[in-house]
Design a protein around this motif. Structure first.
Motif, short mmCIF file in Angstrom:
data_model
loop_
_atom_site.label_atom_id
_atom_site.label_comp_id
_atom_site.label_asym_id
_atom_site.label_seq_id
_atom_site.Cartn_x
_atom_site.Cartn_y
_atom_site.Cartn_z
N GLU B 112 33.52 33.52 56.60
CA GLU B 112 34.41 34.61 57.03
C GLU B 112 35.84 34.35 56.54
O GLU B 112 36.34 33.23 56.62
CB GLU B 112 34.36 34.81 58.57
N GLY B 113 36.41 35.39 55.98
CA GLY B 113 37.78 35.30 55.48
C GLY B 113 37.93 34.46 54.23
O GLY B 113 39.05 34.15 53.83
N ARG B 114 36.81 34.11 53.62
CA ARG B 114 36.84 33.22 52.47
C ARG B 114 37.61 33.81 51.29
O ARG B 114 38.49 33.18 50.71
CB ARG B 114 35.38 32.93 52.09
N LYS B 115 37.28 35.08 50.99
CA LYS B 115 37.91 35.75 49.85
C LYS B 115 39.43 35.81 50.01
O LYS B 115 40.18 35.49 49.08
CB LYS B 115 37.37 37.17 49.73
N GLU B 116 39.86 36.24 51.19
CA GLU B 116 41.29 36.41 51.46
C GLU B 116 41.99 35.06 51.36
O GLU B 116 43.09 34.94 50.83
CB GLU B 116 41.53 37.01 52.85
N LYS B 117 41.32 34.04 51.89
CA LYS B 117 41.91 32.71 51.88
C LYS B 117 42.11 32.20 50.46
O LYS B 117 43.17 31.67 50.11
CB LYS B 117 40.98 31.77 52.65
N ALA B 119 42.35 34.01 47.80
CA ALA B 119 43.39 34.82 47.16
C ALA B 119 44.78 34.34 47.58
O ALA B 119 45.69 34.23 46.76
CB ALA B 119 43.19 36.29 47.52
N ALA B 120 44.93 34.05 48.87
CA ALA B 120 46.24 33.62 49.37
C ALA B 120 46.64 32.28 48.75
O ALA B 120 47.80 32.07 48.37
CB ALA B 120 46.20 33.50 50.89
N ASP B 123 47.58 32.66 45.18
CA ASP B 123 48.91 33.26 45.14
C ASP B 123 49.97 32.19 45.38
O ASP B 123 50.98 32.13 44.69
CB ASP B 123 48.97 34.35 46.21
N SER B 128 47.35 33.87 40.78
CA SER B 128 46.55 35.05 41.13
C SER B 128 45.94 35.70 39.90
O SER B 128 44.80 36.17 39.93
CB SER B 128 47.42 36.07 41.86
#
Ligand SMILES: Nc1ncnc2c1ncn2[C@@H]1O[C@H](COP(=O)(O)OP(=O)(O)OP(=O)(O)O)[C@@H](O)[C@H]1O
Ligand SMILES: [Mg+2]
Lengths: 272, 280
Positions: B112-117, B119-120, B123, B128
């Motif tokens: 869960e939240g792997r993609k966002e993490k 990406a962050a 960044d 990115s």
């Protein structure tokens, strides 16, 4: 107005295009020479009264029969059982060759212990196992699959063991550091790292298995390409025999292309 | 300042290590305590055992003698709560930058939240635009930054950086130093930084431990008291650098010469701690 106004045909063709045209010419020339040799051989056979019974080997009757076999579904009917046996044999070879190859690659003691027996076994023609295979298995099919597996296991096994050397120990250390347990190491590091080598081994194995298949199918079974060859010989249909030989060559070639494509897609190794 | 108090407490007791039986020791009698949430620079000349010490703390090797405790538990093996960013970036060459960053998350089964993490983190390290690029097609400095993001992804309590910015230009290096410091401060994690760069040690850390000799021993242990922004223009920054330089120079020259060579202010001499030289 001079150089720019030249008609397109007068300018030299781009290098890539000329190379491509050259390739086509060379390929056509190669096929032409083989075809000519075939045609001349067949003509000589037909001219000799002692061998004229074999005249149907010639390209003309062979291709005519080949199209007939394709159109009637006979080609597929004789190929399907052979492909089935090949796939089973290869699956067994991979299921044994890859894990054992990894063990050999990972453990110097396993390598030392298995080296001599494996090198000796590897040199035995798979067909030498035929009498044992016939005794050991209830059906002819199983015996043939066993022979194919015996032939195919060695290239897979040795290529896997060699591929293990590609694994950088630092990758394993880094992964353990990030919390990887042994199954993770296998799935995320070891298997992807050795995949290009395993595929090379499988490609070699497919070639060997395809060669072993035909003589193995001379035995017992009443289906498959090897059986079709024997059957055509017995019924003196030499155009069918030659068409089957052609079919065997073409399918083997197609299988190798498939393996090559898989290799190209899966390989992460950059040519320097 | 949201998640303070996550930092690991590191205790190293009389640690000695040799790689092979019969070969000479690499580390001798190293004792060190690192408070939770502190940032320590580990400095010393090439081959004095800095990387070895990090590997031992990470649990990737077992010390020949002595023990390491983290938060009171003895280290017996690797654990994602203490992560080393290795000297070599060591990315998996068949994966993209993003997948390399997510590697530790895969091991931990965190979906869960792997993609966002990922990406962050990409960044954060300024990559990115390179998320889907194969690791082999990244420059050395970009690979280092991916390795940093990968280490941060598993949210360790103890982050060990082994010459993390050696392949970076001055500007990228300064930006990442600031970011690493900010992350360490925000998460309250304990940081050990191996570096050959005195300015980097002072910019990132509150304390510097100097290793020297063969086998490596701790020869100096300095603390810096600097304001949070660490402006290089601050005279206290220059003073801290000078102290660290003197401590390192003390390793090069005999002790009395080092004292002479050190700058005139008494406060810039190496600070001997109770453990220094005590086992020599
Ligand atoms: N795997 C190993 N096997 C045997 N000796 C090793 C091994 N790794 C390192 N050493 C030796 O241990 C000593 C310390 O090595 P280490 O890598 O810890 O040094 P370091 O302080 O990190 O140096 P550098 O600043 O060059 O990275 C060196 O003399 C090195 O040759
Ligand atoms: Mg090192």
């Amino acid at each position: 107005m001079t150089a720019l106004a030249l008609p397109a045909a007068a300018r030299p063709a781009p290098l890539a295009l000329r190379r491509g045209a050259m390739r086509v010419v060379l390929i056509a020339a190669g096929l032409g020479v083989i075809g000519l040799a075939w045609w001349l051989g067949a003509a000589a056979v037909a001219a000799n009264p002692r061998t004229s019974a074999f005249a149907d080997f010639a390209p003309g009757p062979t291709f005519a029969r080949f199209w007939l076999m394709l159109a009637s579904g006979e080609a597929w009917a004789m190929t399907a059982p052979s492909l089935n046996r090949i796939l089973h044999g290869l699956a067994i070879a991979i299921a044994i060759g890859v894990p054992v190859g990894i063990l050999i690659g990972a453990s110097p003691s396993v390598r030392t212990a298995t080296n001599l027996p494996f090198q000796i076994l590897r040199m035995v023609s798979p067909l030498a196992w035929m009498p044992i295979a016939v005794l050991a298995f209830r059906s002819w099919d199983e015996a043939i699959i066993f022979l194919i597996a015996v032939a195919a296991v060695w290239p897979v096994l040795f290529a896997t063991a060699a591929g293990y050397r590609r694994i950088n120990p630092a990758w394993l250390r880094m992964s353990r550091n990030l919390g990887a347990r042994p199954p993770h190491l296998l799935w995320f590091v070891i298997l992807p790292a050795i995949l290009p080598d395993v595929l090379t081994g499988i490609r070699l194995a497919v070639g060997i298995a395809w060669v072993v298949l035909v003589p193995a199918e001379f035995l017992g079974v009443t289906s498959g390409l090897g059986y079709a060859i024997n059957d055509a010989r017995d019924t003196l249909e030499y155009d069918r025999l030659a068409a089957t030989v052609l079919l065997i060559g073409l399918i083997g070639f197609a299988l190798d292309l498939l393996c090559q494509e898989a290799q190209a897609r899966a390989s992460w190794i950059r040519e320097p | 300042m949201t998640r303070r108090g996550r930092g690991a407490h590191v205790q190293i007791d009389a640690l000695s290590h040799r790689y092979r039986r019969g070969s000479g020791p690499v580390l001798a009698d190293v004792s060190l305590e690192i408070a939770p949430g502190s940032r320590v620079a580990l400095i010393g000349r090439s081959g004095c055992g800095k990387s070895t010490l990090l590997h031992l703390i990470a649990g990737l090797a077992t010390p020949t003698l002595g023990a390491i405790h983290i938060d009171g538990r003895r280290v017996t093996g690797p654990d994602p709560s203490r992560v080393v960013m290795f000297q070599e970036p060591c990315l998996l060459p068949w994966l993209t930058a993003a997948r390399n960053v997510g590697l530790g998350l895969s091991f931990l089964g965190r979906r869960e939240g792997r993609k966002e993490k990922i990406a962050a983190l990409l960044d954060l390290v300024g990559l990115s635009a390179f998320a889907d690029r194969n690791a082999q097609d990244l420059s050395g400095g970009q690979q280092q930054r991916v390795a940093l993001a990968r280490a941060l992804a598993v949210e360790p309590d103890l982050l060990m950086l082994d010459e993390p910015f050696s392949a970076l230009d001055a500007l990228t290096r300064a930006a990442l130093q600031r970011d690493v410091r900010a992350i360490a401060e925000r998460l309250g994690l304990t940081l050990i930084l191996v570096t050959h760069d005195i300015a980097e040690a002072v910019a990132l850390c509150d304390r510097a431990v100097v290793l020297a000799g063969e086998p490596g021993r701790i020869v100096a242990d300095l603390t810096f008291d600097l304001p949070a922004d660490r402006s290089p223009l601050d005279p206290r920054f220059a003073e801290a650098r000078a102290r660290l330089y003197a401590a390192l120079a003390g390793d090069l020259a005999p002790p009395e010469a080092a004292t002479e060579a050190s700058p005139p202010t008494p406060s810039v001499r190496p600070v001997p701690v109770e453990r220094s030289f005590s086992h020599a």
